[in-house]
Scaffold this motif. Structure first.
Motif, mmCIF file in Angstrom:
data_model
loop_
_atom_site.group_PDB
_atom_site.id
_atom_site.type_symbol
_atom_site.label_atom_id
_atom_site.label_comp_id
_atom_site.label_asym_id
_atom_site.label_seq_id
_atom_site.Cartn_x
_atom_site.Cartn_y
_atom_site.Cartn_z
ATOM 1 N N TYR A 112 19.447 59.182 62.022
ATOM 2 C CA TYR A 112 20.168 58.497 60.951
ATOM 3 C C TYR A 112 20.266 56.991 61.216
ATOM 4 C CZ TYR A 112 21.981 63.278 60.252
ATOM 5 O OH TYR A 112 22.117 64.641 60.076
ATOM 6 N N ASP A 113 20.466 56.239 60.121
ATOM 7 C CA ASP A 113 20.809 54.810 60.175
ATOM 8 C C ASP A 113 19.810 53.992 61.003
ATOM 9 O OD1 ASP A 113 23.052 55.345 58.624
ATOM 10 O OD2 ASP A 113 24.338 55.669 60.359
ATOM 11 N N VAL A 122 17.205 65.177 63.375
ATOM 12 C CA VAL A 122 17.481 64.243 62.284
ATOM 13 C C VAL A 122 17.960 62.924 62.884
ATOM 14 C CG1 VAL A 122 18.719 63.848 60.134
ATOM 15 C CG2 VAL A 122 18.131 66.191 60.819
ATOM 16 N N THR A 153 16.154 57.786 57.054
ATOM 17 C CA THR A 153 16.538 58.986 57.800
ATOM 18 C C THR A 153 15.239 59.705 58.140
ATOM 19 O OG1 THR A 153 18.689 59.200 56.702
ATOM 20 C CG2 THR A 153 17.784 61.178 57.735
#
Length: 247
Positions: free
Chosen positions: A123-124, A121, A159
């Protein structure tokens, strides 16, 4: 003006302050963490060249531009108007730093012959990565791998998620798996293959029977072979080590 704004590391941030009927007053930008005056009007009052004051004649907008945003830039900023008393408006800059993780890290355990499902995963992200590569012990994994039964699925977005699926786990599948998106930092996980309740590598080690840890009576020095009528006396391991003659 917005009370909260976001910017990604390495990108540009613009904090805007709208002031009506300013007259001959000035607008200043103050950094909250150290109360440093960054700009006054169109002039910059810091040696950090990443900061810049922007204002176009005939508009009511005063902008603080921050180039190549860094994590340390996160915090409160204040737009001040030189009225009496001074009027001030606060905004908070949130700095987003792309990061990734493989779910279950740092160690994932999978039963032998079951499906391996590693989920990475990210993120950001300012934008989705062009691609996401997977490595096993520093060797690239692909659909055409000689291992067979390999699938990689990527769901792109702010994401982004990448799935590595491997059918029918075997002992050789154990090791370090790395998820490496383009333009972002890689992240890794240790995969262990279980046979029963222990990792397969551990079950290959044979335990030594406790009877092999002690010498037989025939191997003891004569002075240490003790017999009493009708009763045999055994010596503990600690005593054997203590009284063993020097070579």
């Amino acid at each position: 003006m917005k009370t909260n704004q976001t910017a990604h590391v390495g990108r540009q941030a613009e904090l805007r302050c709208r002031v009506h009927s300013i007259g001959n007053r000035t607008v200043s930008w103050i950094r909250g963490r150290d109360l440093r005056i960054l700009t006054v009007g169109r002039y910059t009052y810091t040696s950090d060249l990443r900061y810049e004051a922007i204002h176009q004649d005939g508009t009511n907008q005063w902008t603080l531009r921050i180039k190549s945003v860094q994590p340390r830039d996160e915090g409160n900023y204040q737009c001040q108007i030189s009225t009496k008393p001074i009027k001030a408006f606060n905004t908070y800059l949130k700095v987003l730093e792309p990061r990734g993780e493989i779910l279950g890290s740092p160690d994932v355990y999978v039963q032998r012959h079951s499906m391996i499902n590693l989920t990475c995963v990210l993120y950001d992200l300012p934008e989705p990565p062009a691609y996401v590569l997977w490595y096993h012990n520093n060797e690239s994994i692909s659909y055409s791998s000689s291992r067979g039964g390999v699938s990689i699925i990527v769901e792109k977005g702010p994401t982004t998620i990448s799935y590595l699926l491997i059918t029918s786990a075997v002992a050789s599948d154990a090791g370090v798996y790395t998820c490496a998106p383009s333009n972002y930092n890689a992240t890794s996980v240790n995969l262990h293959i279980l046979e029963g309740e222990e990792p397969a590598a551990m079950q290959k080690k044979k335990s030594i029977p406790s009877t092999q840890l002690q010498p037989s009576q025939g191997e003891l020095p004569a002075a240490m072979q003790t017999e009493t009528s009708g009763t045999s006396t055994s010596l503990g391991v600690a005593n054997l080590l203590y009284f063993w003659p020097s070579p």
